[in-house]
Design a protein around this motif. Structure first.
Motif, PDB file in Angstrom:
ATOM      1  N   ILE A 200      51.810  -4.310  50.574  1.00 22.64           N
ATOM      2  CA  ILE A 200      51.728  -2.887  50.944  1.00 22.64           C
ATOM      3  C   ILE A 200      50.502  -2.252  50.302  1.00 22.64           C
ATOM      4  N   SER A 201      50.287  -2.550  49.015  1.00 23.74           N
ATOM      5  CA  SER A 201      49.115  -2.033  48.302  1.00 23.74           C
ATOM      6  C   SER A 201      47.825  -2.549  48.925  1.00 23.74           C
ATOM      7  N   SER A 202      47.836  -3.835  49.289  1.00 22.92           N
ATOM      8  CA  SER A 202      46.648  -4.459  49.862  1.00 22.92           C
ATOM      9  C   SER A 202      46.338  -3.907  51.251  1.00 22.92           C
ATOM     10  N   ILE A 203      47.379  -3.654  52.046  1.00 23.27           N
ATOM     11  CA  ILE A 203      47.190  -3.105  53.398  1.00 23.27           C
ATOM     12  C   ILE A 203      46.477  -1.757  53.328  1.00 23.27           C
ATOM     13  N   ARG A 204      46.924  -0.902  52.408  1.00 19.17           N
ATOM     14  CA  ARG A 204      46.312   0.423  52.254  1.00 19.17           C
ATOM     15  C   ARG A 204      44.818   0.292  51.949  1.00 19.17           C
ATOM     16  N   SER A 205      44.504  -0.593  51.039  1.00 15.90           N
ATOM     17  CA  SER A 205      43.110  -0.779  50.626  1.00 15.90           C
ATOM     18  C   SER A 205      42.252  -1.273  51.786  1.00 15.90           C
ATOM     19  N   HIS A 206      42.730  -2.295  52.498  1.00 16.77           N
ATOM     20  CA  HIS A 206      41.956  -2.866  53.602  1.00 16.77           C
ATOM     21  C   HIS A 206      41.874  -1.903  54.792  1.00 16.77           C
ATOM     22  N   ASN A 207      42.946  -1.138  55.023  1.00 13.75           N
ATOM     23  CA  ASN A 207      42.961  -0.212  56.148  1.00 13.75           C
ATOM     24  C   ASN A 207      41.946   0.913  55.948  1.00 13.75           C
ATOM     25  N   GLN A 208      41.758   1.342  54.706  1.00 12.78           N
ATOM     26  CA  GLN A 208      40.768   2.377  54.403  1.00 12.78           C
ATOM     27  C   GLN A 208      39.355   1.921  54.771  1.00 12.78           C
ATOM     28  N   LYS A 209      39.144   0.609  54.732  1.00 12.67           N
ATOM     29  CA  LYS A 209      37.840   0.046  55.081  1.00 12.67           C
ATOM     30  C   LYS A 209      37.769  -0.370  56.552  1.00 12.67           C
TER      31      LYS A 209
ATOM     32  N   LYS B  26      37.736  -8.993  58.477  1.00 14.25           N
ATOM     33  CA  LYS B  26      38.906  -8.555  59.244  1.00 14.25           C
ATOM     34  C   LYS B  26      40.058  -9.557  59.111  1.00 14.25           C
ATOM     35  N   ALA B  27      39.737 -10.832  58.979  1.00 11.13           N
ATOM     36  CA  ALA B  27      40.766 -11.856  58.806  1.00 11.13           C
ATOM     37  C   ALA B  27      41.533 -11.617  57.509  1.00 11.13           C
ATOM     38  N   VAL B  28      40.803 -11.305  56.434  1.00  7.37           N
ATOM     39  CA  VAL B  28      41.439 -11.051  55.134  1.00  7.37           C
ATOM     40  C   VAL B  28      42.283  -9.784  55.187  1.00  7.37           C
ATOM     41  N   GLY B  29      41.743  -8.712  55.780  1.00  2.00           N
ATOM     42  CA  GLY B  29      42.474  -7.455  55.877  1.00  2.00           C
ATOM     43  C   GLY B  29      43.717  -7.572  56.732  1.00  2.00           C
ATOM     44  N   THR B  30      43.592  -8.252  57.855  1.00  2.15           N
ATOM     45  CA  THR B  30      44.733  -8.427  58.756  1.00  2.15           C
ATOM     46  C   THR B  30      45.770  -9.347  58.129  1.00  2.15           C
ATOM     47  N   ALA B  31      45.318 -10.311  57.330  1.00  2.00           N
ATOM     48  CA  ALA B  31      46.245 -11.227  56.649  1.00  2.00           C
ATOM     49  C   ALA B  31      47.153 -10.475  55.689  1.00  2.00           C
ATOM     50  N   ALA B  32      46.664  -9.376  55.109  1.00  2.00           N
ATOM     51  CA  ALA B  32      47.494  -8.568  54.210  1.00  2.00           C
ATOM     52  C   ALA B  32      48.690  -8.005  54.967  1.00  2.00           C
ATOM     53  N   ALA B  33      48.441  -7.527  56.202  1.00  2.00           N
ATOM     54  CA  ALA B  33      49.521  -6.998  57.033  1.00  2.00           C
ATOM     55  C   ALA B  33      50.453  -8.122  57.487  1.00  2.00           C
ATOM     56  N   ILE B  34      49.886  -9.276  57.803  1.00  2.00           N
ATOM     57  CA  ILE B  34      50.698 -10.434  58.170  1.00  2.00           C
ATOM     58  C   ILE B  34      51.622 -10.799  57.014  1.00  2.00           C
ATOM     59  N   GLY B  35      51.110 -10.649  55.779  1.00  2.19           N
ATOM     60  CA  GLY B  35      51.905 -10.950  54.593  1.00  2.19           C
ATOM     61  C   GLY B  35      53.170 -10.117  54.508  1.00  2.19           C
ATOM     62  N   LEU B  36      53.083  -8.853  54.916  1.00  2.54           N
ATOM     63  CA  LEU B  36      54.259  -7.986  54.891  1.00  2.54           C
ATOM     64  C   LEU B  36      55.266  -8.396  55.971  1.00  2.54           C
ATOM     65  N   ILE B  37      54.748  -8.750  57.150  1.00  2.00           N
ATOM     66  CA  ILE B  37      55.621  -9.191  58.252  1.00  2.00           C
ATOM     67  C   ILE B  37      56.372 -10.471  57.861  1.00  2.00           C
ATOM     68  N   ILE B  38      55.726 -11.291  57.030  1.00  2.00           N
ATOM     69  CA  ILE B  38      56.346 -12.542  56.584  1.00  2.00           C
ATOM     70  C   ILE B  38      57.300 -12.310  55.416  1.00  2.00           C
ATOM     71  N   SER B  39      56.829 -11.594  54.400  1.00  2.00           N
ATOM     72  CA  SER B  39      57.579 -11.505  53.148  1.00  2.00           C
ATOM     73  C   SER B  39      58.857 -10.682  53.238  1.00  2.00           C
ATOM     74  N   LEU B  40      58.819  -9.565  53.971  1.00  2.00           N
ATOM     75  CA  LEU B  40      59.988  -8.683  54.008  1.00  2.00           C
ATOM     76  C   LEU B  40      61.210  -9.341  54.657  1.00  2.00           C
ATOM     77  N   PRO B  41      61.108  -9.803  55.912  1.00  2.00           N
ATOM     78  CA  PRO B  41      62.282 -10.463  56.505  1.00  2.00           C
ATOM     79  C   PRO B  41      62.595 -11.809  55.854  1.00  2.00           C
ATOM     80  N   GLY B  42      61.535 -12.503  55.373  1.00  3.85           N
ATOM     81  CA  GLY B  42      61.746 -13.804  54.739  1.00  3.85           C
ATOM     82  C   GLY B  42      62.553 -13.677  53.456  1.00  3.85           C
TER      83      GLY B  42
END
Length: 274
Positions: A72-81, A184-200
C-alpha cells in the motif's frame, strides 16, 4: 508471552533486522520484501524447533501478510510518479486473483517440502536473471494477446502466492521481456503485490490449520509475532532504501544481492535432499 520474548530476544532482533533489510532492498533495488522474508523466516522458525515442512508454510503465509501494508505504501509512492499502469491492472486483476485463490488454497493442503523446492527454483531463477539479464534487450516487442496475458497473470498470482512473494520477483522480469518500460513494471508490480498478498494471506489465515509444532503466536498459517516485528521496520526503511539508491551504485549492489539470493535458493533446494 513475556517468557517467550525474554527467552527469544536474539530471534526477535533477527526478525526486526529482517524487516529493516527487506525495506531497504525494496526501496534500493525494487526487490520485493518477500524474497528476503521467506527464507529468513524459514530458517528462523526451524530455530524454534519447527519442522522444515511447517516452517515453510508458515513463512509463506506470514510473508504475504507483511506485504499488505508495505505494498500500500509502495503503491502511493509509485502512483505519485505515474508509474502504476491501471489499464494493465484492469486486464490482469481477475486472473491474478484466481491464481492467488488456487495457490493459497494449495499452500493449506500440500506438504511444505514442495513449497521449499518451488521457492528454491524461483529464487535461483530470479538471481540468475538479475545476474545475467539486467540491461539486456527485450525478447519480444509487445505483450501477447488476451490469452497470453491471461496465462501470464494467472501464473504470477499462482506461483507468487505459493511461495509468499508479492509478484514483483516474477512480474517485473516477465514484463520487461516483452519490452514493457522497467519503471512502469516496478510500479505496477507494487499494485500486483496487493492483489496477491491480501486474498492470499486471508485465505491462509482462515483456511490454514496451524501445524502442531507451529511457533507461539501462529493463527491459521500466519505468525503474528513475526508480522509485528517485521512490518514496522519494512515500512520505515523503504524510504531509506530509496534515498540510498540516489547515492550508491545500485547495479553493483543488485549483483551482490543476486549472488546471496542464488546461494539461498540453492541452499533451500539442497535441504530437500540432505
Amino acid at each position: 508471552m513475556v517468557e517467550f520474548l525474554s527467552n527469544n530476544i536474539s530471534t526477535l532482533i533477527a526478525l526486526v533486522a529482517t524487516g529493516a533489510f527487506a525495506g531497504i532492498l525494496a526501496g534500493l533495488l525494487g526487490v520485493g520484501g518477500g524474497i528476503v522474508i521467506v527464507p529468513v523466516l524459514f530458517f528462523v522458525f526451524q530455530g524454534f524447533g519447527v519442522s522444515p515442512e511447517s516452517a515453510m508454510v508458515i513463512a509463506t503465509a506470514t510473508s504475504l501478510a507483511t506485504i499488505i501494508p508495505t505494498s500500500i505504501s509502495s503503491i502511493r509512492s509509485h502512483n505519485q510518479k505515474g508509474n502504476v499502469d491501471f489499464d494493465l491492472l484492469k486486464r490482469w486483476a481477475v486472473f491474478i486473483f484466481i491464481g492467488v485463490l488456487v495457490g493459497s488454497w494449495l499452500v493449506t493442503r500440500v506438504n511444505g517440502t514442495w513449497l521449499t523446492g518451488l521457492f528454491g527454483i524461483i529464487a535461483t531463477l530470479s538471481a540468475l536473471n538479475m545476474l545475467f539479464r539486467t540491461g539486456k534487450s527485450a525478447l519480444f516487442q509487445s505483450l501477447p494477446g488476451k490469452a497470453g496475458q491471461a496465462t501470464m497473470s494467472t501464473s504470477i498470482g499462482l506461483f507468487s502466492s505459493m511461495v509468499g512473494i508479492g509478484g514483483g520477483t516474477i512480474s517485473v522480469p516477465l514484463l520487461t521481456l516483452y519490452n514493457y518500460p522497467a519503471h512502469k513494471a516496478v510500479g505496477t508490480a507494487a499494485a500486483i503485490g496487493l492483489i496477491i498478498s491480501l486474498p492470499g494471506a486471508a485465505t491462509m489465515l482462515i483456511l490454514g490449520q496451524s501445524p502442531a509444532d507451529a511457533p507461539i503466536g501462529t493463527f491459521g498459517l500466519v505468525n503474528l509475532v513475526a508480522f509485528l516485528c517485521i512490518v514496522p521496520l519494512t515500512v520505515l526503511f523503504a524510504p531509506v532504501g530509496a534515498s540510498l539508491a540516489a547515492k550508491l551504485d545500485a547495479a553493483k549492489l543488485k549483483k551482490v544481492f543476486s549472488i546471496v539470493l542464488l546461494i539461498t535458493g540453492i541452499r533451500m533446494l539442497l535441504q530437500l535432499f540432505l
